[in-house]
Scaffold this motif. Structure first.
Motif, mmCIF file in Angstrom:
data_model
loop_
_atom_site.group_PDB
_atom_site.id
_atom_site.type_symbol
_atom_site.label_atom_id
_atom_site.label_comp_id
_atom_site.label_asym_id
_atom_site.label_seq_id
_atom_site.Cartn_x
_atom_site.Cartn_y
_atom_site.Cartn_z
ATOM 1 N N LEU A 245 0.841 -1.201 0.000
ATOM 2 C CA LEU A 245 0.000 0.000 0.000
ATOM 3 C C LEU A 245 0.867 1.238 0.000
ATOM 4 C CD1 LEU A 245 -2.420 -1.200 2.786
ATOM 5 C CD2 LEU A 245 -2.898 -1.135 0.327
ATOM 6 N N LEU A 246 0.308 2.267 -0.526
ATOM 7 C CA LEU A 246 1.013 3.541 -0.501
ATOM 8 C C LEU A 246 1.056 4.073 0.911
ATOM 9 C CD1 LEU A 246 -0.473 5.218 -3.658
ATOM 10 C CD2 LEU A 246 1.615 3.884 -3.415
ATOM 11 N N ALA A 247 2.138 4.687 1.261
ATOM 12 C CA ALA A 247 2.285 5.212 2.614
ATOM 13 C C ALA A 247 1.668 6.609 2.718
ATOM 14 C CB ALA A 247 3.755 5.257 2.987
ATOM 15 N N ASP A 248 1.124 6.886 3.866
ATOM 16 C CA ASP A 248 0.619 8.219 4.197
ATOM 17 C C ASP A 248 1.701 8.942 4.964
ATOM 18 O OD1 ASP A 248 -1.801 8.983 3.276
ATOM 19 O OD2 ASP A 248 -2.939 7.977 4.858
ATOM 20 N N PHE A 249 1.991 10.140 4.559
ATOM 21 C CA PHE A 249 3.131 10.823 5.164
ATOM 22 C C PHE A 249 2.733 12.080 5.936
ATOM 23 C CE2 PHE A 249 5.516 8.282 2.157
ATOM 24 C CZ PHE A 249 6.690 8.034 2.837
ATOM 25 N N ARG A 250 3.392 12.227 7.081
ATOM 26 C CA ARG A 250 3.505 13.520 7.750
ATOM 27 C C ARG A 250 4.877 14.028 7.367
ATOM 28 N NH1 ARG A 250 -1.012 12.614 10.521
ATOM 29 N NH2 ARG A 250 -1.744 12.996 8.415
ATOM 30 N N VAL A 251 4.945 15.231 6.855
ATOM 31 C CA VAL A 251 6.243 15.765 6.475
ATOM 32 C C VAL A 251 6.678 16.848 7.447
ATOM 33 C CG1 VAL A 251 7.551 17.003 4.721
ATOM 34 C CG2 VAL A 251 6.015 15.163 4.056
ATOM 35 N N GLY A 252 7.812 16.640 8.025
ATOM 36 C CA GLY A 252 8.355 17.626 8.955
ATOM 37 C C GLY A 252 9.585 18.280 8.382
ATOM 38 N N PRO B 61 11.587 4.043 6.989
ATOM 39 C CA PRO B 61 10.526 3.663 7.916
ATOM 40 C C PRO B 61 11.125 3.492 9.307
ATOM 41 C CG PRO B 61 11.157 1.797 6.550
ATOM 42 C CD PRO B 61 11.945 2.974 6.053
ATOM 43 N N MET B 62 10.331 3.696 10.326
ATOM 44 C CA MET B 62 10.735 3.477 11.723
ATOM 45 C C MET B 62 11.742 4.502 12.246
ATOM 46 S SD MET B 62 8.814 1.217 12.593
ATOM 47 C CE MET B 62 7.663 0.199 11.683
ATOM 48 N N ARG B 63 11.855 5.623 11.591
ATOM 49 C CA ARG B 63 12.739 6.633 12.160
ATOM 50 C C ARG B 63 12.004 7.437 13.220
ATOM 51 N NH1 ARG B 63 11.886 11.411 10.387
ATOM 52 N NH2 ARG B 63 13.840 12.156 11.229
ATOM 53 N N VAL C 56 1.033 5.581 9.045
ATOM 54 C CA VAL C 56 1.536 6.939 8.862
ATOM 55 C C VAL C 56 3.055 6.943 8.981
ATOM 56 C CG1 VAL C 56 1.507 9.308 9.700
ATOM 57 C CG2 VAL C 56 -0.566 7.927 9.778
ATOM 58 N N ARG C 57 3.686 7.565 8.026
ATOM 59 C CA ARG C 57 5.138 7.673 8.039
ATOM 60 C C ARG C 57 5.535 9.099 8.373
ATOM 61 N NH1 ARG C 57 7.647 4.157 4.232
ATOM 62 N NH2 ARG C 57 9.431 5.543 4.091
ATOM 63 N N TYR C 58 6.660 9.234 9.092
ATOM 64 C CA TYR C 58 7.164 10.566 9.388
ATOM 65 C C TYR C 58 8.437 10.800 8.612
ATOM 66 C CZ TYR C 58 3.746 11.018 13.085
ATOM 67 O OH TYR C 58 2.576 11.117 13.777
ATOM 68 N N LEU C 59 8.391 11.823 7.806
ATOM 69 C CA LEU C 59 9.521 12.122 6.939
ATOM 70 C C LEU C 59 10.095 13.473 7.347
ATOM 71 C CD1 LEU C 59 9.556 11.515 3.185
ATOM 72 C CD2 LEU C 59 9.899 13.836 3.937
ATOM 73 N N VAL D 222 5.815 6.287 -2.757
ATOM 74 C CA VAL D 222 6.476 5.440 -1.767
ATOM 75 C C VAL D 222 5.454 4.575 -1.050
ATOM 76 C CG1 VAL D 222 7.897 5.435 0.313
ATOM 77 C CG2 VAL D 222 8.309 7.126 -1.464
ATOM 78 N N ARG D 223 5.781 3.311 -0.902
ATOM 79 C CA ARG D 223 4.857 2.364 -0.282
ATOM 80 C C ARG D 223 5.069 2.268 1.219
ATOM 81 N NH1 ARG D 223 5.569 -2.514 -4.646
ATOM 82 N NH2 ARG D 223 4.513 -1.470 -6.383
ATOM 83 N N ASN D 224 4.112 1.667 1.834
ATOM 84 C CA ASN D 224 4.173 1.376 3.250
ATOM 85 C C ASN D 224 5.434 0.607 3.602
ATOM 86 O OD1 ASN D 224 2.577 1.875 5.466
ATOM 87 N ND2 ASN D 224 0.800 1.002 4.422
ATOM 88 N N GLY D 225 6.170 1.123 4.569
ATOM 89 C CA GLY D 225 7.335 0.383 5.052
ATOM 90 C C GLY D 225 8.513 0.413 4.111
ATOM 91 N N GLU D 226 8.415 1.195 3.064
ATOM 92 C CA GLU D 226 9.481 1.240 2.073
ATOM 93 C C GLU D 226 10.361 2.466 2.294
ATOM 94 O OE1 GLU D 226 9.486 0.413 -2.660
ATOM 95 O OE2 GLU D 226 8.240 2.076 -2.009
ATOM 96 N N ALA D 227 11.663 2.251 2.338
ATOM 97 C CA ALA D 227 12.572 3.389 2.476
ATOM 98 C C ALA D 227 12.576 4.181 1.166
ATOM 99 C CB ALA D 227 13.981 2.902 2.787
ATOM 100 N N LEU D 228 12.936 5.449 1.274
ATOM 101 C CA LEU D 228 12.932 6.299 0.083
ATOM 102 C C LEU D 228 13.840 5.734 -0.995
ATOM 103 C CD1 LEU D 228 13.105 9.836 1.742
ATOM 104 C CD2 LEU D 228 11.108 8.697 0.786
ATOM 105 N N GLU D 229 15.044 5.373 -0.575
ATOM 106 C CA GLU D 229 15.992 4.878 -1.564
ATOM 107 C C GLU D 229 15.528 3.549 -2.153
ATOM 108 O OE1 GLU D 229 20.082 5.482 -0.635
ATOM 109 O OE2 GLU D 229 20.711 3.777 -1.877
ATOM 110 N N ALA D 230 14.824 2.776 -1.353
ATOM 111 C CA ALA D 230 14.294 1.506 -1.849
ATOM 112 C C ALA D 230 13.269 1.759 -2.950
ATOM 113 C CB ALA D 230 13.668 0.717 -0.708
#
Lengths: 255, 255
Positions: A24-31, A103-105, A116-119, B69-77
């Motif tokens: 699935l596409l990730a949902d992002f919060r961008v900081g 992921p997981m940062r 939700v991903r934090y970038l 970018v997908r769920n759980g996928e790093a940017l570079e990935a």
DNA sequence: ACAAAAGTGTTTTTTATACACCCATGC
DNA sequence: GCATGGGTGTATAAAAAACACTTTTGT
């Protein structure tokens, strides 16, 4: 950049939270996180601005001043905003540094896991130490930390600072950022001290540094002398942006 | 990076779509766009990989190969994934370029305006032209375009390519990226041609280029000669990564 | 007078630039 | 043999690096 069918996007929204094997596409919060540098030439220290976290995660730990990006706000505008919230300056240099988005940062990704991903788009700033006025709002901690005495930092901010430190060193060597941090007029020793503080003692001899800089012809001698205690008074110079302009694209070396 | 209270985040979610004057946090789709360069040394052309858009917006226009970018996928990935989807290569150089995230850089932001922002983290890649095999899936267009004959491009991709071009030129000057694009063994003229193709004819004289490179001692002469038509056969060299390692951090100049 | 800081100059070494010239091969 | 591309060397100019020395101030 988007290249997926919008129908796929819709499917994604419907299925959010489901555990299909299709990615699935990730949902992002961008900081935006700012690595704000300053140089205390008197104490010969390179400083980074840190703030104390007021909430979870990492409550009570030091981190970079950052913010989430708002609706309709450009990335650099967000960087400017958070900077202006923490510090009052007339002059500053600001540029994008790097984007950290693995992921997981951010521990919140795991905990409430809405996918939700934090970038973090990090920015690199340089401000004039003498005129930089920190804005303490009474509650939150805010302080300059010397680069060689950094505390434990939240998230991956230690890594971001290292990255910024590299950029600063490179910038000094081939671009005139130094003049953003120095006062309007300055002595050549001021300039030299700034360089030694950032690059270390053994990058160049003072007299060679001096003649190299003056040969480039973009430092204007104001004729005014500055006496600081003992010793011969030094000439005050100013950076002449017009004289520098033609050199802008050349690969010149300041070191 | 996140510094807002999570309660504010919750308020944001509830109010999504409402038009309060309080600024709301933006929701982001994060995409990755690759500026993939290659050098055709025979025709002396610098090439960029473009793909044809299969959907709106900008349907039928050329753009950079990219993906969300997908769920759980790093940017570079994600950058690696889209690259592998479009092209088969053994060797490649990949690094992050810049993050473009201004509002309104994607027309979809205006149209369905859920407050969704489209952000592009661009990556810069360099691949070996001779061994790069484009993957045409029958439907979508994909092609190498010479840098000096780019078509109209979707989104702000023309700007991204310009940015990548700058980076490529700089990289060539102070880092050994060239050896990522050249075959295992190559002649010094191959190397020289690559440099002239990217940097232009008048960056250096061949014989000086040659002696400068050889003095650095990381090009190993295999002893094997390559005869290409008329003229004296050239020695085949190979890049010696171990011999280069100690020079890694030095500010060396290849030009 | 003398220490401290600023500024100048000189010598040596290294690197850049512009060439001229020799070498090995195909045709 | 001669055009073609490969490879070496040399002469000059410019830059980097090391360091000795003079100048101007405060005390």
């Amino acid at each position: 950049m988007p290249h997926r069918l919008s129908s796929e996007l819709d499917r994604h929204r419907q299925r959010k939270g489901s555990d299909l094997d299709e990615p699935l596409l990730a949902d992002f919060r961008v900081g935006v996180d700012n690595v704000i540098f300053s140089v205390d030439t008197d104490l010969q220290r390179l400083l980074v601005l840190l703030v104390m976290r007021q909430e979870e995660p990492f409550l009570g730990q030091w981190c970079l001043p950052g913010t989430l990006v708002r609706n309709g706000e450009a990335l650099e505008a967000a960087a400017d905003r958070i900077l202006a919230e923490k510090i009052r300056v007339q002059n500053l240099y600001l540029e994008q540094l790097y984007t950290f988005g693995g992921p997981m940062r951010d521990p919140r990704e795991a905990k409430d896991s809405y996918g939700v991903r934090y970038l973090s788009v990090s920015y690199f700033a340089l401000v004039r130490y003498s005129e930089a006025e920190l804005i303490a709002d009474g509650v939150s901690g805010i302080a300059w930390y010397p680069m060689n005495q950094l505390p434990d930092l939240a998230f991956d901010h230690a890594k971001i600072i290292q990255y910024g430190h590299c950029r600063l060193r490179n910038k000094l060597e081939y671009s005139p950022v130094a003049f953003e941090v120095l006062p309007e007029v300055f002595t050549l020793s001021d300039l030299y001290q700034l360089y030694t503080t950032v690059l270390g003692e053994n990058f160049s001899d003072y007299s060679n540094f001096r003649s190299r800089l003056l040969k480039l012809k973009f430092l204007e001698d104001t004729g005014i002398k500055a006496s600081r205690g003992a010793g011969r008074p030094a000439s005050l110079y100013k950076f002449d942006a017009e004289a520098f302009a033609p050199l802008k694209d050349k690969a010149l070396v300041f070191i």
